[in-house]
Design a protein around this motif. Structure first.
Motif, PDB file in Angstrom:
ATOM      1  N   LYS A  79       0.845  -1.188   0.000  1.00 58.96           N
ATOM      2  CA  LYS A  79       0.000   0.000   0.000  1.00 58.96           C
ATOM      3  C   LYS A  79       0.885   1.245   0.000  1.00 58.96           C
ATOM      4  O   LYS A  79       2.050   1.189   0.367  1.00 58.96           O
ATOM      5  CB  LYS A  79      -0.901   0.001   1.248  1.00 58.96           C
ATOM      6  N   SER A 126      -8.488  -2.821  -4.430  1.00 61.01           N
ATOM      7  CA  SER A 126      -8.626  -2.701  -2.983  1.00 61.01           C
ATOM      8  C   SER A 126      -8.547  -4.045  -2.275  1.00 61.01           C
ATOM      9  O   SER A 126      -8.282  -4.106  -1.073  1.00 61.01           O
ATOM     10  CB  SER A 126      -9.954  -2.022  -2.627  1.00 61.01           C
ATOM     11  N   LEU A 145      -1.934  -0.965  -5.051  1.00 64.87           N
ATOM     12  CA  LEU A 145      -2.834  -0.958  -3.890  1.00 64.87           C
ATOM     13  C   LEU A 145      -3.125   0.462  -3.419  1.00 64.87           C
ATOM     14  O   LEU A 145      -3.647   0.663  -2.327  1.00 64.87           O
ATOM     15  CB  LEU A 145      -2.231  -1.782  -2.751  1.00 64.87           C
ATOM     16  N   GLY A 146      -2.782   1.434  -4.240  1.00 63.48           N
ATOM     17  CA  GLY A 146      -3.036   2.834  -3.909  1.00 63.48           C
ATOM     18  C   GLY A 146      -2.462   3.722  -4.992  1.00 63.48           C
ATOM     19  O   GLY A 146      -1.841   3.254  -5.953  1.00 63.48           O
TER      20      GLY A 146
END
Length: 305
Positions: free
Chosen positions: A9, A61, A38-39
């Protein structure tokens, strides 16, 4: 079935570039794969994507029990999708300490090596394919190494990381200092980010002496831009810690040029930790830590109360 390749992330350059690199290699060698994030990538990673003409991977997500996945640049479940242990994990490629907690359905390939960058490990694993990789893949590898080593300033840098980077730069006809300068300038442009976004931009979760910590690092060639916001950043730490289930947020502002870190000290807990961990004498709401540049090698191993 297409294999998903992703890092942690809050993707930095290595966690943005390495999924692209490895997905290319898997596909090239007969295993269809695609990179995902993831981001949102940080500003340096976004610059690298644009510089080498790379498409930004889709952001996900979570994963499902039907997904085949390869994890890169982390092995920490706290930095991965909530359902990671339900997925069909195929492999892990990383350069961080072994955290534990990931469970797999079958035996998998795991490569964790004490190098500064995941992309360096990938270069080695790819063998002859590394030499024949297209320009954008070599460019991604070079950029990842320059980012994680802070252009060889970081104490995590090994001679092998440097040798691989110099070989890639020669193949590409790239001036390392010029590329690194552009990358670090992009990384230092944080004006568009809120305090909460800055505190989470390059952060990892750790438990130290029973305290749940979000340890954040901002690497910059212009530390004053961040430090001028220290009062609001320290106020935001309270809400970020509460929202993320942490006891405290630690923010280290790393000056790439001076090769030092400034730790924000909002309370007695951080003061006690700074003095116990780094032998520092804290007299205000910041403390300068000479020579401290690496969370992985110098910050996390030292943290104590």
């Amino acid at each position: 079935m297409t294999t998903l390749v992703f890092g942690h992330k809050s993707p930095d350059t290595d966690s943005t570039g390495s999924p692209i690199i490895w997905a290319w290699y898997l596909t090239e060698t007969g295993t269809p794969a695609k990179p995902v994030l993831l981001g949102e990538p940080n500003t340096e990673a976004a610059f690298v994507l644009k510089h080498w003409g790379l498409d930004k991977p889709a952001i996900i997500s979570d994963v499902t029990a039907d997904d085949k996945v390869v994890i890169v640049d982390t092995n920490n479940p706290a930095e991965l999708p909530p359902s990671i242990n339900e997925a069909k994990i195929q492999g892990i490629i990383d350069h961080h300490l072994l955290v534990g907690g990931i469970k797999t359905k079958t035996p998998i390939d795991i490569t964790i090596r004490p190098l500064a960058c995941t992309a360096t490990i990938m270069h080695d694993l790819m063998g002859d394919h590394a030499a024949t990789a297209p320009k954008h893949i070599k460019g991604a590898m070079l950029s990842c190494i320059l980012s994680d080593t802070l252009e060889f300033r970081s104490p995590t840098t090994t001679p092998h990381d440097r040798a691989v980077a110099e070989k890639l730069a020669k193949d590409l006809g790239v001036d390392i200092a010029e590329l690194a300068t552009k990358m670090f300038e992009a990384k230092s442009d944080v004006s568009a980010f809120s305090d909460a976004e800055l505190l989470r931009m390059d952060s990892k979760e750790y438990n130290v002496a029973g305290k749940e910590l979000r340890v954040s690092v901002l690497e910059t060639t212009a530390p004053k831009i961040v430090l001028d916001r220290k009062d609001s950043l320290m106020r935001s730490m309270v809400d970020v810690a509460k929202e993320d289930g942490a006891d405290q947020v630690l923010l280290f502002v790393v000056d790439i040029i001076k090769e030092e870190a400034t730790l924000l000290v909002p309370n007695d807990l951080v003061k006690q930790m700074a003095e116990a961990s780094f032998g520092a004498k804290v007299t205000g709401d910041t403390v300068v830590l000479p020579g401290i540049m690496s969370r992985k090698k110098q910050i996390i191993p030292a943290l104590k109360l």
